[in-house]
Motif scaffolding. Sequence first.
Motif, short mmCIF file in Angstrom:
data_model
loop_
_atom_site.label_atom_id
_atom_site.label_comp_id
_atom_site.label_asym_id
_atom_site.label_seq_id
_atom_site.Cartn_x
_atom_site.Cartn_y
_atom_site.Cartn_z
N GLY A 64 0.80 -1.22 0.00
CA GLY A 64 0.00 0.00 0.00
C GLY A 64 0.82 1.26 0.00
N ALA A 65 0.11 2.35 0.22
CA ALA A 65 0.70 3.69 0.20
C ALA A 65 0.73 4.28 1.60
CB ALA A 65 -0.11 4.60 -0.72
N LEU A 66 1.73 5.07 1.86
CA LEU A 66 1.87 5.79 3.12
C LEU A 66 1.61 7.27 2.85
CD1 LEU A 66 5.14 4.09 4.33
CD2 LEU A 66 2.81 3.62 5.09
N THR A 67 0.82 7.87 3.71
CA THR A 67 0.52 9.29 3.55
C THR A 67 0.75 10.04 4.85
OG1 THR A 67 -1.83 9.10 4.13
CG2 THR A 67 -1.25 8.81 1.80
N GLN A 68 0.89 11.35 4.68
CA GLN A 68 0.98 12.26 5.82
C GLN A 68 0.32 13.55 5.36
OE1 GLN A 68 4.72 14.07 7.21
NE2 GLN A 68 4.21 13.12 9.17
N GLY A 69 -0.67 14.00 6.12
CA GLY A 69 -1.38 15.21 5.76
C GLY A 69 -2.04 15.12 4.39
N GLY A 70 -2.45 13.93 3.98
CA GLY A 70 -3.12 13.75 2.70
C GLY A 70 -2.19 13.57 1.51
N SER A 71 -0.88 13.73 1.70
CA SER A 71 0.08 13.57 0.61
C SER A 71 0.78 12.23 0.71
CB SER A 71 1.14 14.67 0.66
OG SER A 71 0.55 15.93 0.47
N LYS A 72 0.98 11.58 -0.43
CA LYS A 72 1.69 10.31 -0.46
C LYS A 72 3.17 10.55 -0.17
CE LYS A 72 2.67 6.26 -3.23
NZ LYS A 72 2.51 5.58 -4.51
N VAL A 73 3.71 9.78 0.82
CA VAL A 73 5.10 9.95 1.21
C VAL A 73 5.91 8.68 1.03
CG1 VAL A 73 4.63 11.84 2.80
CG2 VAL A 73 4.56 9.49 3.63
N GLY A 74 5.29 7.58 0.66
CA GLY A 74 6.02 6.35 0.47
C GLY A 74 5.11 5.17 0.21
N ARG A 75 5.72 3.99 0.30
CA ARG A 75 4.97 2.76 0.09
C ARG A 75 5.43 1.73 1.11
NH1 ARG A 75 8.85 3.04 -4.09
NH2 ARG A 75 10.15 1.19 -4.17
N PHE A 76 4.63 0.68 1.28
CA PHE A 76 4.98 -0.35 2.25
C PHE A 76 4.49 -1.71 1.78
CE2 PHE A 76 0.66 0.68 3.27
CZ PHE A 76 0.09 -0.54 3.61
N GLY A 77 4.98 -2.74 2.45
CA GLY A 77 4.51 -4.10 2.24
C GLY A 77 4.70 -4.86 3.53
N PHE A 78 3.81 -5.82 3.79
CA PHE A 78 4.01 -6.68 4.95
C PHE A 78 3.40 -8.05 4.72
CE2 PHE A 78 -0.05 -4.73 5.98
CZ PHE A 78 -0.80 -5.79 6.47
N GLU A 79 3.88 -8.99 5.54
CA GLU A 79 3.41 -10.37 5.50
C GLU A 79 3.15 -10.80 6.94
OE1 GLU A 79 5.25 -14.76 4.52
OE2 GLU A 79 6.13 -13.00 3.58
N CYS A 80 2.02 -11.48 7.15
CA CYS A 80 1.68 -11.99 8.48
C CYS A 80 1.32 -13.46 8.37
CB CYS A 80 0.48 -11.25 9.08
SG CYS A 80 0.81 -9.52 9.46
N ASP A 81 1.81 -14.26 9.33
CA ASP A 81 1.50 -15.68 9.41
C ASP A 81 0.72 -15.94 10.68
OD1 ASP A 81 2.95 -16.57 7.07
OD2 ASP A 81 4.78 -16.12 8.19
N LEU A 82 -0.44 -16.57 10.55
CA LEU A 82 -1.27 -16.89 11.71
C LEU A 82 -0.64 -18.04 12.47
CD1 LEU A 82 -3.88 -15.84 13.00
CD2 LEU A 82 -5.11 -17.62 11.77
N LEU A 83 -0.44 -17.85 13.78
CA LEU A 83 0.21 -18.86 14.62
C LEU A 83 -0.78 -19.82 15.24
CD1 LEU A 83 2.82 -16.57 16.40
CD2 LEU A 83 3.10 -17.93 14.31
N ASN A 84 -2.01 -19.38 15.45
CA ASN A 84 -3.05 -20.22 16.03
C ASN A 84 -4.41 -19.64 15.67
OD1 ASN A 84 -2.49 -17.97 17.84
ND2 ASN A 84 -3.83 -18.94 19.31
N GLY A 85 -5.45 -20.40 15.89
CA GLY A 85 -6.80 -19.92 15.60
C GLY A 85 -7.53 -19.64 16.90
N GLY A 86 -8.81 -19.46 16.81
CA GLY A 86 -9.63 -19.28 18.00
C GLY A 86 -9.78 -17.83 18.42
N GLN A 87 -10.40 -17.66 19.59
CA GLN A 87 -10.74 -16.33 20.10
C GLN A 87 -9.51 -15.46 20.37
OE1 GLN A 87 -12.92 -16.41 23.79
NE2 GLN A 87 -14.12 -14.63 23.17
N ASN A 88 -8.39 -16.07 20.75
CA ASN A 88 -7.16 -15.31 21.05
C ASN A 88 -6.11 -15.53 19.98
OD1 ASN A 88 -8.08 -14.19 23.54
ND2 ASN A 88 -7.83 -16.22 24.45
N ALA A 89 -6.53 -15.60 18.72
CA ALA A 89 -5.61 -15.86 17.61
C ALA A 89 -4.52 -14.79 17.54
CB ALA A 89 -6.38 -15.91 16.29
N VAL A 90 -3.30 -15.26 17.26
CA VAL A 90 -2.13 -14.38 17.17
C VAL A 90 -1.43 -14.63 15.85
CG1 VAL A 90 0.14 -13.87 18.18
CG2 VAL A 90 -1.79 -14.39 19.67
#
Length: 152
Positions: A64-90
Amino acid sequence: MRKSILAAAAAAAITAGLLLGPAALASSSGRSTTIHVTAHFVHASLEDTAPSGPSAGDRQLVVGALTQGGSKVGRFGFECDLLNGGQNAVEECSATGRLWGGSITLEGASMLSSDTHRWAVVGGTGIYRDATGQARIHDVNQSTSDVTIELG
């Protein structure tokens, strides 16, 4: 997992904000710097492994895009891996933000039931090659997060 994705995006957004430089994105006092940015998801994908629904091994990727005060200032990317399921999923996440001057990398765990997350600043490149500190991420909605990075 969607909330965590937002958190990661926000973290990446903050990371990107850091890259623009302290004068453009941060307020400084002494040896610490605080940067505020907003992360906007542009593309997100979810790999739902068996069993169906949130479970260990599910993975999400976001850019996605990073903004500050409505102006684009950069870009980012991330990856998340689910470690467990259920009500307290992390999930465990890794994010990189790119702005003028370099990039910064964040890592941390997020609870899916929370809209607030704290991740560690684990490194960077360019003017952020020695970056340390933490990021506070607040999920505003399913596609936007506010990110505050505190560099020490």
